[in-house]
Design an enzyme around this catalytic site. Sequence first.
Site, short mmCIF file in Angstrom:
data_model
loop_
_atom_site.label_atom_id
_atom_site.label_comp_id
_atom_site.label_asym_id
_atom_site.label_seq_id
_atom_site.Cartn_x
_atom_site.Cartn_y
_atom_site.Cartn_z
N LYS A 1 0.86 -1.19 0.00
CA LYS A 1 0.00 0.00 0.00
C LYS A 1 0.89 1.23 0.00
CE LYS A 1 -4.47 0.73 0.18
NZ LYS A 1 -5.61 -0.16 -0.14
N ASP B 1 -7.01 4.16 -4.55
CA ASP B 1 -7.65 3.98 -3.25
C ASP B 1 -8.31 5.34 -2.97
OD1 ASP B 1 -7.65 1.93 -0.82
OD2 ASP B 1 -7.32 3.87 0.10
N GLY C 1 -19.98 6.93 2.50
CA GLY C 1 -19.09 7.28 1.41
C GLY C 1 -19.88 7.65 0.17
N PHE C 2 -19.17 8.20 -0.82
CA PHE C 2 -19.83 8.54 -2.09
C PHE C 2 -18.87 8.35 -3.26
CE2 PHE C 2 -17.99 12.80 -2.92
CZ PHE C 2 -17.41 13.06 -1.69
N GLY C 3 -17.77 7.63 -3.02
CA GLY C 3 -16.77 7.40 -4.07
C GLY C 3 -17.07 6.15 -4.86
N ASN C 4 -16.01 5.65 -5.51
CA ASN C 4 -16.08 4.47 -6.36
C ASN C 4 -16.78 3.28 -5.73
OD1 ASN C 4 -14.97 4.73 -8.82
ND2 ASN C 4 -13.29 3.30 -8.44
N VAL C 5 -16.44 3.03 -4.48
CA VAL C 5 -16.91 1.81 -3.82
C VAL C 5 -18.41 1.95 -3.53
CG1 VAL C 5 -16.62 0.33 -1.83
CG2 VAL C 5 -14.61 1.42 -2.87
N TRP D 1 -20.49 3.84 -4.95
CA TRP D 1 -21.16 3.91 -6.25
C TRP D 1 -21.43 2.50 -6.81
CZ3 TRP D 1 -18.01 2.84 -10.75
CH2 TRP D 1 -18.56 3.24 -11.98
O1 2IT Z 1 -7.97 -1.66 -0.78
C1 2IT Z 1 -7.85 -2.18 -1.92
O2 2IT Z 1 -7.97 -3.38 -2.08
C2 2IT Z 1 -7.58 -1.29 -3.04
N1 2IT Z 1 -7.49 -0.09 -2.84
C3 2IT Z 1 -7.40 -1.86 -4.41
C4 2IT Z 1 -6.00 -2.32 -4.61
C5 2IT Z 1 -5.67 -2.74 -6.02
O3 2IT Z 1 -4.48 -3.03 -6.25
O4 2IT Z 1 -6.55 -2.82 -6.87
#
Ligand code: 2IT
Length: 445
Positions: A125, A165, A236-240, A242
């Site tokens: 990360k 992320d 939340g309101f981002g990618n996840v 959504w």
């Molecule tokens: O927390 C996660 O699993 C991500 N942010 C995605 C990591 C990735 O390499 O797709």
Amino acid sequence: MYIYEEFMANLERRNPAEPEFIQAVAGVIESIIDVVNDNPAYVNAKILERITEPDRVVSFKVEWENDNGDVQVNRGYRVQFNNTLGPYKGGLRFHASVTLGSFKFLGFEQTFKNSLTTLPLGGAKGGSDFSPRGKSNNEILRFCRAFMNQLQKYIGPDTDIPAGDIGVGAREIGYLYGQYKRIKDENSGILTGKGPFWGGSLIRPEATGFGAIYFANEMAKMRNDSLKGKRIAISGFGNVAWGVAMKATQLGAKVVTISGPDGYILDEEGVGTPEKWNYMVQLRISNNDVVAPYANKFGAKFIPRKKPWEVPVDMAFPCAIQNELTLEDAKVLVKNGVKYVLETSNMGCTNDAESYFIQQKIPYAPGKAANAGGVAVSGLEMAQNAMKLSWTAAEVDEKLQEIMRNIHNACVTYGKEGDAYLNYVRGANIAGFKKVADAMLELGY
Ligand code: 2IT
């Protein structure tokens, strides 16, 4: 023979002032310590000391210029936690609050999550304390270039493949990838989450949210239940968020909340139309980090400075950030009759909130299982890049569904408790750990 308190005290001594890292490790050790103590090979190999120590930690300076011409200094990080199962893999987070300890916690969790995906991926990360909030598009571009100028020294298509992320979406991945290509002159797919015309995988943007709903569907199926007619709260309101809202709607559920740092939205009509999902994407790239404008636009209610967990729902999906759901929130959810909780953010629930759900026998999926669909499709993106071809959305979606089913099965295998309660936390931790630990023993040191 490991003694929990002794091991954790040593870990805290070696990693001072990193409470999130300690919290993440404590959660895993609690689940696996009996399995470790029952296997002398693990104990003799000092497996817990080795698996909680990151392989490599990099911190670097990022210098860039804001729109006023002022020089800015941020700190970049990459924690390459464990590459036993495959190249380091994990997202980049741009958020004002991050510290080295945040990336150690996220890299540690990522190692076990990636193990659960069944794909050959190690865990890592990284990111920066750069905050996209209030920044112009040009400032984000300049920051991404400066960040990649440094990060490129430490990553490679067979060693470490970052992704997005919090604070790093399709736009940022584009700027980062563009700079990597400018420096290296290669098309090696060094990042995942790329655009579909330049090496990205279809379904990657939706994958974390879709995966969480596929996992929820498995949980429900096992209990002769389904998503149909379920009332859902998400944060939340981002990618996840959504992706969860989209797939939940397709399966007949109704998502009634989203949230931001400013408060939450209660939308009794449901966050269930393409117009609303597109608006969520617009809110994110506006860089204001607020959800309030959604209320006016769609005639919903905005509740300032509160979290959505006070709304009575059947299912709750924390999709924002670590420790966003506390013991108090958990008690309110249970009192209001919540039937399933899926931690969709990384360590979204505090350890005592998690323990409360388990003690109350609520089916509760931990982040490393529920949100593994994102990194899983990143793994599929790497496979497509390596083969120099791309799969259809249907092919990727099919594979994602199968992976989420497999993760659910792994939780069932290792998470059954005497009274028939399925402890997904224990199941996911043991399944994720065993694969990494056994491979570490086989590879020696
Ligand atoms: O927390 C996660 O699993 C991500 N942010 C995605 C990591 C990735 O390499 O797709």
